[in-house]
Design a protein around this motif. Structure first.
Motif, PDB file in Angstrom:
ATOM      1  N   HIS A  69      -5.723  39.364  44.179  1.00 49.97           N
ATOM      2  CA  HIS A  69      -5.714  40.684  44.804  1.00 49.97           C
ATOM      3  C   HIS A  69      -6.485  40.718  46.124  1.00 49.97           C
ATOM      4  N   ALA A  70      -7.157  39.614  46.477  1.00 51.88           N
ATOM      5  CA  ALA A  70      -7.936  39.584  47.720  1.00 51.88           C
ATOM      6  C   ALA A  70      -7.017  39.355  48.913  1.00 51.88           C
ATOM      7  N   PRO A  71      -7.346  39.940  50.095  1.00 53.84           N
ATOM      8  CA  PRO A  71      -6.508  39.713  51.283  1.00 53.84           C
ATOM      9  C   PRO A  71      -6.624  38.266  51.752  1.00 53.84           C
ATOM     10  N   GLN A  72      -5.527  37.769  52.294  1.00 54.21           N
ATOM     11  CA  GLN A  72      -5.487  36.370  52.727  1.00 54.21           C
ATOM     12  C   GLN A  72      -5.745  36.202  54.224  1.00 54.21           C
ATOM     13  N   ASN A  73      -5.442  37.205  55.031  1.00 57.48           N
ATOM     14  CA  ASN A  73      -5.605  37.092  56.491  1.00 57.48           C
ATOM     15  C   ASN A  73      -6.939  37.709  56.915  1.00 57.48           C
ATOM     16  N   ILE A  74      -8.028  37.015  56.589  1.00 58.60           N
ATOM     17  CA  ILE A  74      -9.373  37.501  56.907  1.00 58.60           C
ATOM     18  C   ILE A  74      -9.763  37.042  58.317  1.00 58.60           C
ATOM     19  N   VAL A  75     -10.266  37.974  59.135  1.00 59.04           N
ATOM     20  CA  VAL A  75     -10.719  37.670  60.493  1.00 59.04           C
ATOM     21  C   VAL A  75     -12.224  37.478  60.463  1.00 59.04           C
ATOM     22  N   ASP A  81     -18.060  29.584  69.006  1.00 59.77           N
ATOM     23  CA  ASP A  81     -16.976  29.644  69.992  1.00 59.77           C
ATOM     24  C   ASP A  81     -16.881  30.992  70.679  1.00 59.77           C
ATOM     25  N   ARG A  82     -17.689  31.984  70.196  1.00 57.14           N
ATOM     26  CA  ARG A  82     -17.683  33.330  70.773  1.00 57.14           C
ATOM     27  C   ARG A  82     -16.279  33.921  70.794  1.00 57.14           C
ATOM     28  N   GLU A  83     -15.604  33.868  69.679  1.00 56.16           N
ATOM     29  CA  GLU A  83     -14.279  34.452  69.555  1.00 56.16           C
ATOM     30  C   GLU A  83     -13.979  34.713  68.081  1.00 56.16           C
ATOM     31  N   CYS A  84     -13.006  35.574  67.867  1.00 57.65           N
ATOM     32  CA  CYS A  84     -12.585  35.901  66.512  1.00 57.65           C
ATOM     33  C   CYS A  84     -11.562  34.880  66.029  1.00 57.65           C
ATOM     34  N   GLN A  85     -11.754  34.374  64.837  1.00 55.77           N
ATOM     35  CA  GLN A  85     -10.855  33.392  64.249  1.00 55.77           C
ATOM     36  C   GLN A  85     -10.350  33.928  62.922  1.00 55.77           C
ATOM     37  N   MET A  86      -9.043  33.816  62.710  1.00 51.48           N
ATOM     38  CA  MET A  86      -8.419  34.338  61.499  1.00 51.48           C
ATOM     39  C   MET A  86      -8.021  33.184  60.591  1.00 51.48           C
TER      40      MET A  86
END
Length: 571
Positions: A69-75, A81-86
């Motif tokens: 039930h947990a979400p798979q596309n976690i950001v 790296d000073r950026e958002c990685q999914m």
């Protein structure tokens, strides 16, 4: 002999009150039959009717640690790296055409706010020290103080560039500008202009790159979004923080009178008579130049050219050759307009008085208008588009400057010279000859001399006291003096860089908070808090109010200067 009943039967009769349910494996008491008979099976209306074969069919399940039930596309945000990685979900091939109408820059402001919130949580202990911590050990020290390290600012792009200039913003007290370049003339490359905020020590608020190293900078007092810089190649440029592009709004060129040697200092000055912004620059080519921002270009005017005294040589045909004095630093007087000090590589300091020229406005050029020439102190140009046959021009743009005094200040190059923010007669200088000197500009000999056992890179007066100043040396130490407490030595000598190879280049006091920033030749900027002994204020006396203000600071410094003057007159 009568027969006895079997033992098993008596046992079974004793346990007749209880029986075991073979299917459920639980014991039930008396009356269970009546309870089971009255219970009816309730089935949901959508239950499937399965056959015996389907009921006997087995389905194998493998238990795993994953939550279905947990979400798979976690950001997740990567601080490295000073950026958002999914974390990528299961992928499938997809192709389509999409039109993106919204610009990503619309969320940049919100992203900055979120970044500040994250950093304030990360550096919460430092922020608490900055606001509340006071070194209690100062009460037990003999008038000595310490510097508490707070934040450290650095950027990967400026890692191998030295800190060549520091300047606080006059409006936003948490914002300061850093110039990056190189003092090694054999290793000249690019330069960078970075602006940091105390609210976000992990990354600069603004980043500007340049082809030549930045050697000096200054932020306008009335227009805090304008930053002027001087480059190693002799150019000057003005950056506008309101404009998002990285190119300067104004930049000099060879045609517009750029310097031929590195620009060592720039200073904003009062607007000219036409209310145009202007600033001054000094360079090793001996020129002090006034630059005016007119529309979209820089207009230069040579104010003075430095010459070394006694270096004139006569050549054939009555020609004379002068050795050019190399300017390294200058500072304008706080009250007397257009009087400034200039330090040179020869170790001399010149006090110069600059006279503003009368501006000559030429009117219509017809013979019937020959009498219309007038000298105006505040001229207004005519509209040339409306008068096609008229020509207006500035004829007299040359400055007349006068050398008022020459001080034999140091044995090596003067690295910095600065007027006291309170006392109009006092200024301070430092040099690579290891000394810091405090002067009264009416006397040609220094009032105080301090030997710091290493080349002094920069000095700065404290904004809250006329007797407190800081100096940094190339051995990695910061020195804080308070003449009212100790006239003979610093009340704080503290190393502020980790490695001995690091050389501190510049220091600046914050105009409001009790902190200083120091920069080194590795591109690092360290923020340090002054302990209570380094910022002592007058103690309150019973029944008396504490006197504060510029007049009190002037009187405090005057007392010290009078003591020195008396000693000098006796000797």
């Amino acid at each position: 002999m009568p027969l006895k009943a079997p033992r098993k039967q008596s046992v079974s009769m004793g346990r007749g009150a209880r029986k075991r349910d073979e299917d459920s494996g639980t014991e039930v008491g008396e009356g269970a039959d009546e309870w089971t008979q009255s219970k009816a099976t309730v089935r949901p209306p959508d239950q499937l009717d399965l056959t015996d074969a389907e009921l006997k069919e087995e389905f194998t399940r493998i238990l795993t640690a994953n939550n279905p039930h947990a979400p798979q596309n976690i950001v997740r945000y990567s601080f490295k790296d000073r950026e958002c990685q999914m974390e990528p979900p299961p992928r499938t091939n997809f192709s389509a055409t999409a039109n993106q109408s919204d610009d990503i820059t619309k969320v940049s402001q919100a992203a900055k706010i979120v970044e500040r919130m994250v950093n304030q949580n990360t550096y919460d202990d430092v922020a608490q020290d900055f606001k509340y911590y006071e070194d209690a050990a100062d009460e037990y020290r003999d008038q000595e103080g310490t510097l508490l390290p707070l934040w450290k600012f650095q950027n990967d792009k400026a890692k191998r560039l030295a800190v060549t200039a520091l300047c606080w913003n006059s409006k936003y007290n948490d914002l300061f500008a850093v110039g990056h370049g190189s003092y090694d003339f054999m290793k000249q490359s690019r330069g960078m202009l970075l602006l940091y905020s105390l609210k976000n020590p992990s990354f600069p608020e603004y980043i500007f790159s340049s082809d030549s190293g930045i050697m000096c900078l200054d932020i306008h007092v009335d227009h805090p979004y304008l930053v002027v810089v001087g480059h190693y190649d002799g150019n000057v440029a003005v950056y506008n923080l309101k404009k998002p592009h990285s190119q300067p709004s104004f930049r000099s060129s060879a045609k517009s009178g750029k310097h031929t040697d590195p620009v060592w200092q720039v200073k904003w000055q009062k607007d000219d008579m036409d209310h145009n912004l202007n600033f001054f620059s000094v360079s090793s080519d001996g020129r002090i130049v006034s630059w005016t921002l007119v529309k979209s270009e820089l207009v230069h005017t040579d104010v003075i050219k430095l010459k070394v005294e006694g270096s004139t040589t006569e050549v054939s045909e009555g020609l004379e050759l002068h050795t050019v004095g190399c300017g390294t630093a200058f500072d304008f007087h706080k009250e007397i307009d257009y009087m400034f000090l200039v330090g040179t590589e020869e170790g001399k300091i010149y006090k110069v008085k600059q006279h503003r020229p009368h501006q000559l406005l030429i009117g219509p050029l017809g013979p019937e208008h020959l009498g219309s020439l007038k000298y105006l102190t505040n001229p207004v140009l005519t509209d040339l588009s409306a008068h096609q046959f008229c020509k207006a021009s500035w004829c007299s743009k040359s400055y007349s400057s006068q050398f008022l005094d020459t001080y034999d200040a140091h044995n090596m190059a003067v690295d910095a010279v600065t007027w006291n923010p309170y006392h109009t007669k006092v200024f301070m200088s430092c040099s690579s000859d290891w000394t810091v000197k405090i002067w009264d500009h009416t006397i040609k000999t220094p009032m105080f001399i301090y030997d710091l056992n290493s080349a002094v890179g920069d000095v700065s007066w404290a904004p809250y006291s006329s007797t407190v100043f800081a100096a940094v040396t190339t051995d990695g130490k910061a020195h804080v003096f308070d003449l009212a407490i100790n006239k003979y030595e610093a009340i704080c000598n503290q190393p502020v860089v980790a490695k001995k190879k690091n050389k501190i280049t510049h220091v600046q006091f914050n105009p409001i908070y009790p902190i200083i920033i120091v920069g080194d030749d590795r591109g690092h900027i360290t923020c340090l808090k002054l302990s209570p002994n380094l910022r002592k204020m007058p103690k309150e006396k019973k029944g008396q109010e504490v006197q504060k203000g510029p007049a009190v600071e002037i009187t405090k410094l005057d007392k010290l200067l009078n003591l020195v003057r008396e000693v000098k007159t006796k000797t």
